[in-house]
Motif scaffolding. Structure first.
Motif, PDB file in Angstrom:
ATOM      1  N   ILE A 231      -9.696  95.173  75.392  1.00  0.00           N
ATOM      2  CA  ILE A 231     -11.581  95.433  76.127  1.00  0.00           C
ATOM      3  C   ILE A 231     -10.807  94.712  77.228  1.00  0.00           C
ATOM      4  O   ILE A 231     -10.157  93.903  78.069  1.00  0.00           O
ATOM      5  CB  ILE A 231     -12.479  94.710  75.745  1.00  0.00           C
ATOM      6  CG1 ILE A 231     -12.670  94.552  73.946  1.00  0.00           C
ATOM      7  CG2 ILE A 231     -13.958  94.650  76.615  1.00  0.00           C
ATOM      8  CD1 ILE A 231     -13.460  93.763  73.832  1.00  0.00           C
ATOM      9  N   THR A 232     -11.305  95.542  78.297  1.00  0.00           N
ATOM     10  CA  THR A 232     -11.534  95.703  79.521  1.00  0.00           C
ATOM     11  C   THR A 232     -13.274  95.720  80.632  1.00  0.00           C
ATOM     12  O   THR A 232     -13.569  95.914  79.700  1.00  0.00           O
ATOM     13  CB  THR A 232     -10.736  96.824  80.705  1.00  0.00           C
ATOM     14  OG1 THR A 232     -11.851  97.778  80.955  1.00  0.00           O
ATOM     15  CG2 THR A 232      -9.764  96.664  79.735  1.00  0.00           C
ATOM     16  N   VAL A 233     -12.993  94.413  81.620  1.00  0.00           N
ATOM     17  CA  VAL A 233     -13.896  94.417  82.472  1.00  0.00           C
ATOM     18  C   VAL A 233     -13.410  94.431  84.352  1.00  0.00           C
ATOM     19  O   VAL A 233     -12.733  93.876  84.458  1.00  0.00           O
ATOM     20  CB  VAL A 233     -14.575  93.328  82.791  1.00  0.00           C
ATOM     21  CG1 VAL A 233     -13.988  91.773  82.946  1.00  0.00           C
ATOM     22  CG2 VAL A 233     -15.913  93.432  83.551  1.00  0.00           C
ATOM     23  N   GLU A 234     -13.578  95.921  84.569  1.00  0.00           N
ATOM     24  CA  GLU A 234     -13.270  96.328  85.742  1.00  0.00           C
ATOM     25  C   GLU A 234     -14.692  96.327  87.413  1.00  0.00           C
ATOM     26  O   GLU A 234     -15.380  96.497  86.630  1.00  0.00           O
ATOM     27  CB  GLU A 234     -12.712  97.805  85.574  1.00  0.00           C
ATOM     28  CG  GLU A 234     -11.496  97.695  84.446  1.00  0.00           C
ATOM     29  CD  GLU A 234     -10.516  99.133  84.113  1.00  0.00           C
ATOM     30  OE1 GLU A 234     -10.208  99.397  84.904  1.00  0.00           O
ATOM     31  OE2 GLU A 234     -10.946  99.079  82.886  1.00  0.00           O
ATOM     32  N   ASP A 235     -13.908  96.455  88.472  1.00  0.00           N
ATOM     33  CA  ASP A 235     -14.816  97.064  89.119  1.00  0.00           C
ATOM     34  C   ASP A 235     -14.231  97.840  90.656  1.00  0.00           C
ATOM     35  O   ASP A 235     -13.181  97.331  91.454  1.00  0.00           O
ATOM     36  CB  ASP A 235     -15.771  96.206  89.966  1.00  0.00           C
ATOM     37  CG  ASP A 235     -16.712  96.673  91.180  1.00  0.00           C
ATOM     38  OD1 ASP A 235     -16.960  97.545  91.061  1.00  0.00           O
ATOM     39  OD2 ASP A 235     -17.214  95.126  91.952  1.00  0.00           O
ATOM     40  N   PRO A 236     -13.855  98.992  90.294  1.00  0.00           N
ATOM     41  CA  PRO A 236     -14.836 100.097  89.447  1.00  0.00           C
ATOM     42  C   PRO A 236     -12.893 100.438  88.114  1.00  0.00           C
ATOM     43  O   PRO A 236     -12.757  99.962  88.009  1.00  0.00           O
ATOM     44  CB  PRO A 236     -14.641 101.586  90.447  1.00  0.00           C
ATOM     45  CG  PRO A 236     -13.317 101.486  91.236  1.00  0.00           C
ATOM     46  CD  PRO A 236     -13.363  99.518  91.731  1.00  0.00           C
ATOM     47  N   ILE A 237     -13.921 101.474  87.374  1.00  0.00           N
ATOM     48  CA  ILE A 237     -12.702 101.143  86.177  1.00  0.00           C
ATOM     49  C   ILE A 237     -11.660 103.053  86.789  1.00  0.00           C
ATOM     50  O   ILE A 237     -12.165 103.730  87.210  1.00  0.00           O
ATOM     51  CB  ILE A 237     -13.211 101.570  84.693  1.00  0.00           C
ATOM     52  CG1 ILE A 237     -14.296 101.496  84.836  1.00  0.00           C
ATOM     53  CG2 ILE A 237     -11.996 103.080  84.227  1.00  0.00           C
ATOM     54  CD1 ILE A 237     -15.151 101.639  83.207  1.00  0.00           C
ATOM     55  N   GLU A 238     -10.323 102.583  87.163  1.00  0.00           N
ATOM     56  CA  GLU A 238      -9.860 103.550  87.677  1.00  0.00           C
ATOM     57  C   GLU A 238      -8.989 104.634  86.821  1.00  0.00           C
ATOM     58  O   GLU A 238      -9.227 105.750  87.417  1.00  0.00           O
ATOM     59  CB  GLU A 238      -8.960 102.735  88.890  1.00  0.00           C
ATOM     60  CG  GLU A 238      -9.211 101.179  90.139  1.00  0.00           C
ATOM     61  CD  GLU A 238      -7.950 100.964  90.936  1.00  0.00           C
ATOM     62  OE1 GLU A 238      -6.969 101.933  90.815  1.00  0.00           O
ATOM     63  OE2 GLU A 238      -8.308 100.301  91.597  1.00  0.00           O
ATOM     64  N   TYR A 239      -8.566 103.845  85.765  1.00  0.00           N
ATOM     65  CA  TYR A 239      -8.137 105.340  85.157  1.00  0.00           C
ATOM     66  C   TYR A 239      -8.876 104.997  83.563  1.00  0.00           C
ATOM     67  O   TYR A 239      -9.186 103.724  83.505  1.00  0.00           O
ATOM     68  CB  TYR A 239      -6.653 105.001  84.737  1.00  0.00           C
ATOM     69  CG  TYR A 239      -5.816 105.332  85.911  1.00  0.00           C
ATOM     70  CD1 TYR A 239      -5.426 106.312  86.909  1.00  0.00           C
ATOM     71  CD2 TYR A 239      -5.684 103.984  87.076  1.00  0.00           C
ATOM     72  CE1 TYR A 239      -5.027 106.965  87.921  1.00  0.00           C
ATOM     73  CE2 TYR A 239      -4.389 104.145  87.815  1.00  0.00           C
ATOM     74  CZ  TYR A 239      -5.017 105.592  88.597  1.00  0.00           C
ATOM     75  OH  TYR A 239      -3.971 105.357  89.447  1.00  0.00           O
ATOM     76  N   SER A 240      -8.967 106.052  83.447  1.00  0.00           N
ATOM     77  CA  SER A 240      -9.642 106.448  82.237  1.00  0.00           C
ATOM     78  C   SER A 240      -8.513 106.179  80.926  1.00  0.00           C
ATOM     79  O   SER A 240      -7.611 107.177  80.844  1.00  0.00           O
ATOM     80  CB  SER A 240     -10.999 106.844  81.269  1.00  0.00           C
ATOM     81  OG  SER A 240     -11.324 107.800  80.066  1.00  0.00           O
TER      82      SER A 240
END
Length: 754
Positions: free
Chosen positions: A524-533
């Protein structure tokens, strides 16, 4: 077509064309003349006089040997003639492997003349300027069958006879088409087989795409290399967009219907002395209709990649639209743009289609050059468009925009990113997407007010569903293996640190991709922003507007049974403490920090209020990194080390066997000598010695000495390894290493402190 006589049919059945193509190391050099299609050979034999079993034949332009082998089934002896010794040796090996012992192989340039071979018939399937050079190979009354006319799509076949030492023309036999379509070339190059090609055709029909595009996507083929090979096979000239864009003739483009050009996949770019040069991204494109439209001109067709085809079409289209835009918006009196108010709303009206095309063309150029960022700036009356490629900015000088046009382009950008086009005084951030063929890009937009007007920075992030794996990062095998092992731990904290733009996220995503491919652990990831799907990874975005931050996500994640948690960045004490708690409860936690090196990250955690014992207990490793430019593999050559850099690296003198490399500059790297970037890493694995040091919280200098004693892999060591292996140039070291880290660091801190 004439009927092929029975012995010729039997010869065609006896010789498999596949034997002369499959697994061949000649794939880049074979052409339609050297490895003709079976249909072409059948047609050729139907046009020629029947070959008798007792005859001696000479085949000039033997190529891969397929046609020669068919002739050898019909005649007593065949002399194979080829000027390329590599091609000739490969054909000779094939003949021997297939047991064809009635073929004599001769490596000679037929243009310079053949020796006396006493041939009953000479067949020449290549274009020669001097046919008299073939005369000695013929016996008296022997016949010569050769290609004539221009070396165009479908040449004619003519027959001559040796009459007392003179070649007398006998008759024109007919037309022979040696061309192969793109699908046949893909098979001949060994890229596809019939099964894959059939599946690609079915998908192309279902998705309304071209078969070539489907094959390239399925095999993940590099676009430029594939089209260079296709051009070579088709006997076409290959060009890249940068070679073409400077000489475009927009007036020529406007002379033809755009619908016709689009359907034909042709773009006329120049006309000089009655010769019209057109470009196409279709190797099978036909120019006959264009020739009928321009009867007094000759057509030269040049092959480009689909991306470059779109770029060139866009450039010509922009010129036409720009001219119309200027005419439609010409004012009798125009106030200087530099005096316009930042709050002026006069440009918030609907934007012209021309400005939309300008923005799309800039995006297309950025994608084509593999840029990471686009910078659009205004300085007084001058507008500047730049791309960041491999970490360096360079100008796109062909966009000569006026300040008024720039304001319109910025409105287009804001509308696409759902920003407020009436707000010019405050910075704004947003995002949009770009779909280019099968490729999808996430665009991060940031606008910034300045003295003369707004500036825009656009970051391009390809969304492929996959990131690089650890093996593709370019790390040394030893560090790559250690990084892989870290991901297999049951719990612990792994940090990747460095300044902004140093590739931290790429390194973390490589670990995620490895976990996604393995599939045994929940991530699971939490990112700001999601750079790569990334497929098979559960990714979550921070939503500060509704009070959902990194720490909130971490508290929620530990209840969702994850094995690995990625926190985009540890920015504050709350996030740092939650990351430590998640590690303590049996999770591997990956995250980034902004600091200079591996040991500095410890001080950063101290500053965030994390207890030293918690850091010592949970931290597994720290990877610090910078990005260095890779030497272009196509033009790499040994280099003379710069004395000033050597003196910094080796104060006591450089090793006698020290070597380094540089890129000379070529078409593949646009003359820069570098292509792409690689991470230079400092790796600190936390062992018992470092844990004890972290718990005692000594000064940062002493902590580094202890880390060196405990096996810290420094960035200097990693960089030097890459220099010696020819991965990066020596000139990159002062850019990625501070001066005090250029020389070897003293190990054994206790002795030094004394």
């Amino acid at each position: 077509m004439k009927r092929v006589y029975p012995r010729a049919q039997a010869a065609l059945r006896a010789v498999s064309r596949h034997e002369f193509v499959a697994g061949s190391d000649l794939a880049p050099s074979i052409t339609g003349h050297s490895i003709p299609r079976e249909e072409t050979v059948r047609h050729l034999l139907s046009l020629m006089p029947e070959i008798e079993p007792d005859q001696r034949l000479v085949h000039v332009g033997g190529g891969s040997g397929y046609l020669t082998a068919v002739l050898a089934e019909l005649a007593h002896t065949v002399v194979y003639v080829e000027r390329n010794p590599v091609v000739a040796e490969a054909a000779k090996a094939r003949f021997a492997r297939l047991g064809m012992h009635n073929i004599e192989v001769m490596t000679v340039d037929a243009e310079a003349g053949l020796p006396a071979l006493e041939g009953d018939l000479v067949l020449c399937t290549t274009f020669l300027k001097n046919l008299k050079g073939l005369l000695p190979a013929l016996r008296d009354r022997g016949r010569l069958v050769c290609l004539e006319g221009r070396a165009g799509p479908v040449p004619s076949l003519a027959m001559f006879e040796n009459r007392g030492g003179t070649l007398a023309r006998s008759q024109t036999l007919g037309w022979v088409d040696f061309n192969r379509n793109a699908e046949q070339i893909l098979i001949d190059l060994g890229l596809v087989d019939d099964t894959l090609l059939s599946a690609a055709r079915a998908e192309a029909a279902q998705t309304n795409a071209r078969v070539l595009d489907v094959v390239r996507k399925r095999l993940n083929l590099e676009e430029v290399g594939l089209y260079q090979d296709l051009a070579r096979q088709r006997g076409m000239v290959f060009r890249e967009a940068d070679e073409v864009l400077t000489g475009l003739q927009p007036g020529l483009f406007r002379r033809f219907s755009r619908t016709f050009l689009d359907l034909s996949r042709l773009i006329p770019i120049t006309e000089v002395n009655g010769r019209i040069t057109v470009i196409t991204d279709d190797p099978d494109a036909r120019t006959d209709q264009l020739e009928r439209l321009t009867p007094n001109s000759t057509i030269e067709c040049v092959l480009v990649t689909p991306t470059d085809f779109r770029r060139i079409w866009s450039a010509l289209d922009l010129t036409a639209q720009g001219k119309q835009f200027v005419e439609d918006h010409a004012d009798p009196v125009t106030a200087p743009a530099a005096q316009a108010s930042l709050g002026d709303k006069s440009d918030s009206r609907q934007v012209a289609p021309y400005l939309v095309s300008v923005y799309e063309a800039i995006l297309l150029d950025a994608v084509s050059e593999k840029a990471s960022d686009i910078h659009i700036e205004q300085y007084g009356e001058r507008v500047r468009v730049r791309l960041r490629v491999d970490g360096e900015l360079h100008d796109l000088s062909r966009y000569q925009l006026t300040p008024r046009e720039l304001r319109g382009v910025i409105n287009v950008i804001k509308l696409r990113a759902e920003l407020n086009i009436a707000e010019h005084r405050l910075p704004q951030g947003g995002r949009s997407q770009l779909k280019l063929g099968d490729a999808l890009y996430d665009l991060r937009i940031q606008t910034q007010p300045s003295l003369h007007g707004e500036h825009v920075v656009i970051r391009l992030l390809p969304q492929t569903g996959r990131a690089m794996t650890i093996a593709e990062l370019g790390m040394s095998k030893a560090i790559g293996a250690r990084y892989q092992r870290l991901l297999d731990n049951p719990a612990g904290l792994v940090l990747v640190v460095g300044p902004t733009g140093s590739g931290k996220s790429t390194t973390l995503y490589a670990g995620l991709q490895t976990l996604a491919d393995d599939g045994r652990r929940k991530v699971i990831t939490v990112e700001d922003p999601i750079e790569y799907s990334i497929d098979n990874i559960q990714q979550t975005r921070v939503r500060a507007d509704i009070g959902f931050g990194f720490a909130d996500a971490m508290r929620a994640f530990v209840r969702e049974d994850p094995d690995v948690i990625l926190v985009g960045e540890i920015r504050d004490q709350e996030t740092a403490l939650e990351a430590i708690r998640a590690s303590q409860t049996g999770h591997v936690v990956l995250s980034t920090l902004h600091c200079n090196d591996a040991v500095d990250s410890l001080q950063r955690l101290y500053d965030l209020g994390v207890h030293p014992n918690s850091i010592a207990g949970e931290l597994l490793a720290v990877i610090a990194q910078r990005l260095a430019k890779r030497i272009c593999l196509h033009c790499r050559q040994p280099a003379e080390p710069e004395p000033g850099i050597l003196a910094e690296l080796f104060p006591d003198g450089a090793p006698a066997n020290f070597r380094c490399y540089e890129g000379q500059g070529c078409e593949h790297c646009n003359g820069r000598g570098t292509q792409g970037r690689v991470a230079i890493v400092e790796y600190m694995e936390v062992n018992s010695d470092i844990r004890n040091a972290i718990s005692s919280q000594p000064p940062i200098g002493e902590l580094r000495w202890r880390a060196l004693d405990a096996g810290l892999v420094t960035m200097r060591d990693s960089a030097l390894d890459h220099v010696i292996e020819g991965v990066i140039p020596l000139s990159e070291l002062p850019r990625i290493l501070p001066r005090e880290r250029m020389a070897p660091e003293v190990r054994g801190g206790r002795r030094r402190s004394e």
